[in-house]
Design an enzyme around this catalytic site. Structure first.
Site, PDB file in Angstrom:
ATOM      1  N   ALA A 138       0.830  -1.205   0.000  1.00 17.33           N
ATOM      2  CA  ALA A 138       0.000   0.000   0.000  1.00 17.33           C
ATOM      3  C   ALA A 138       0.864   1.256   0.000  1.00 17.33           C
ATOM      4  O   ALA A 138       0.557   2.238  -0.686  1.00 17.33           O
ATOM      5  CB  ALA A 138      -0.945  -0.006   1.201  1.00 17.33           C
ATOM      6  N   TYR A 139       1.952   1.221   0.754  1.00 19.30           N
ATOM      7  CA  TYR A 139       2.883   2.348   0.764  1.00 19.30           C
ATOM      8  C   TYR A 139       3.450   2.589  -0.629  1.00 19.30           C
ATOM      9  O   TYR A 139       3.486   3.729  -1.118  1.00 19.30           O
ATOM     10  CB  TYR A 139       4.009   2.077   1.754  1.00 19.30           C
ATOM     11  CG  TYR A 139       5.150   3.062   1.693  1.00 19.30           C
ATOM     12  CD1 TYR A 139       5.049   4.312   2.290  1.00 19.30           C
ATOM     13  CD2 TYR A 139       6.344   2.737   1.035  1.00 19.30           C
ATOM     14  CE1 TYR A 139       6.086   5.218   2.236  1.00 19.30           C
ATOM     15  CE2 TYR A 139       7.390   3.638   0.978  1.00 19.30           C
ATOM     16  CZ  TYR A 139       7.268   4.879   1.574  1.00 19.30           C
ATOM     17  OH  TYR A 139       8.301   5.772   1.507  1.00 19.30           O
ATOM     18  N   ALA A 140       3.899   1.520  -1.274  1.00 18.21           N
ATOM     19  CA  ALA A 140       4.460   1.645  -2.614  1.00 18.21           C
ATOM     20  C   ALA A 140       3.422   2.184  -3.602  1.00 18.21           C
ATOM     21  O   ALA A 140       3.756   2.964  -4.504  1.00 18.21           O
ATOM     22  CB  ALA A 140       4.992   0.295  -3.091  1.00 18.21           C
ATOM     23  N   THR A 187       1.062   4.319  -2.933  1.00 17.81           N
ATOM     24  CA  THR A 187       0.928   5.768  -2.750  1.00 17.81           C
ATOM     25  C   THR A 187       2.037   6.516  -3.479  1.00 17.81           C
ATOM     26  O   THR A 187       1.809   7.583  -4.048  1.00 17.81           O
ATOM     27  CB  THR A 187       0.966   6.153  -1.257  1.00 17.81           C
ATOM     28  OG1 THR A 187       2.273   5.915  -0.696  1.00 17.81           O
ATOM     29  CG2 THR A 187      -0.070   5.394  -0.452  1.00 17.81           C
TER      30      THR A 187
END
Length: 253
Positions: free
Chosen positions: A157-159, A161
């Site tokens: 999920a971080y990637a 964003t």
């Protein structure tokens, strides 16, 4: 005289880590630096003091990101701090948060929060900041090597964003290009910051493994990333725009 003498910069998330490194470098290059922080005012003041001790000029502005109206409130605080001269030359969208849950476990609240801070906030900071940004200005978005390589699946999920931030970078370079404003993304790899301290500094085996990812055989520092940002912010970077710049130390080679 520094290469950024007479310039004004805003660095989000500048109270620690990569953001602090960038703020201090821009300050040493002569820029007046707005040191943004989300919650840690004391750390932001330490950054301001460090810049001043090195002969630079800086001031702190606080505003939580990832909440409704965050961009407008941040710019209002900036305007109040700089007074009549509302002009801006350099915007560095550095502030960001990670995720603590895997693909199987992440819930909607955490998912929405990481997108709100890492993707939505930079978008509206740039949108509302464009009127303050002088022609020939600079926007630098801090991305990640993980947007180009699925090395850590738990950070999916971080990637995501940051991948959205990369697309935003390219499109915004076309929108602001006619004004001579460059827009680029800088992608760090594993960096020795307080955020990574628990596993990177206290576990020699983990540090050695992290260093092995880099073609240069070491873990990166905030100063490594700050040097790339300083180049893009300077006149030497005037012909580079719309780019995703790999600053992972060759981790993706």
């Amino acid at each position: 005289m520094g290469v950024l003498e007479g310039k004004t910069a805003l660095v989000t998330g500048a109270s620690r880590g990569i953001g602090r490194g960038i703020a201090e470098r821009l300050g040493r290059e002569g820029a007046r630096v707005a040191v943004h922080y989300g919650s840690n005012e004391a750390a932001a003041k330490e950054t301001v003091e460090a810049i001043a001790a090195a002969g630079g000029e800086a001031f702190a502005i606080g505003q939580e990101l990832g909440v409704p109206g965050d961009a407008a409130a941040l710019w209002a605080a900036f305007d109040a701090a700089v007074g009549e001269d509302r002009g801006l030359d350099i915007l560095v969208n550095n502030a960001g948060i990670g995720v603590s849950s895997s693909f199987e476990a992440i819930g909607e609240e955490e998912y929405d929060r990481v997108f709100a801070v890492n993707t939505k906030a930079p978008f509206f900071l740039a949108q509302l900041g464009a009127e303050r940004l002088r022609d020939g200005g600079r926007i630098v978005n801090v991305s990640t090597g993980l947007s180009h390589a699925a090395m850590m699946p738990d950070l999916m999920a971080y990637a995501m964003t940051k991948s959205a931030l990369d697309i935003f970078t390219r499109y915004l370079s076309k929108v602001l290009g006619p004004r001579g404003i460059t827009v680029n993304a800088v992608a760090p790899g594993i960096i020795d910051t307080d955020m990574n301290a628990a596993w990177l500094r206290d576990d020699p085996e983990a540090r050695a493994q992290a260093a092995a990812y880099s073609a240069l055989g070491r873990v990166g520092t905030p100063q490594d990333i700050a040097a790339v940002v300083a180049f893009l912010a300077s006149d030497d970077g005037r012909w580079v725009t719309g780019q995703w710049i790999d600053a992972t130390g060759g981790s993706l080679a």
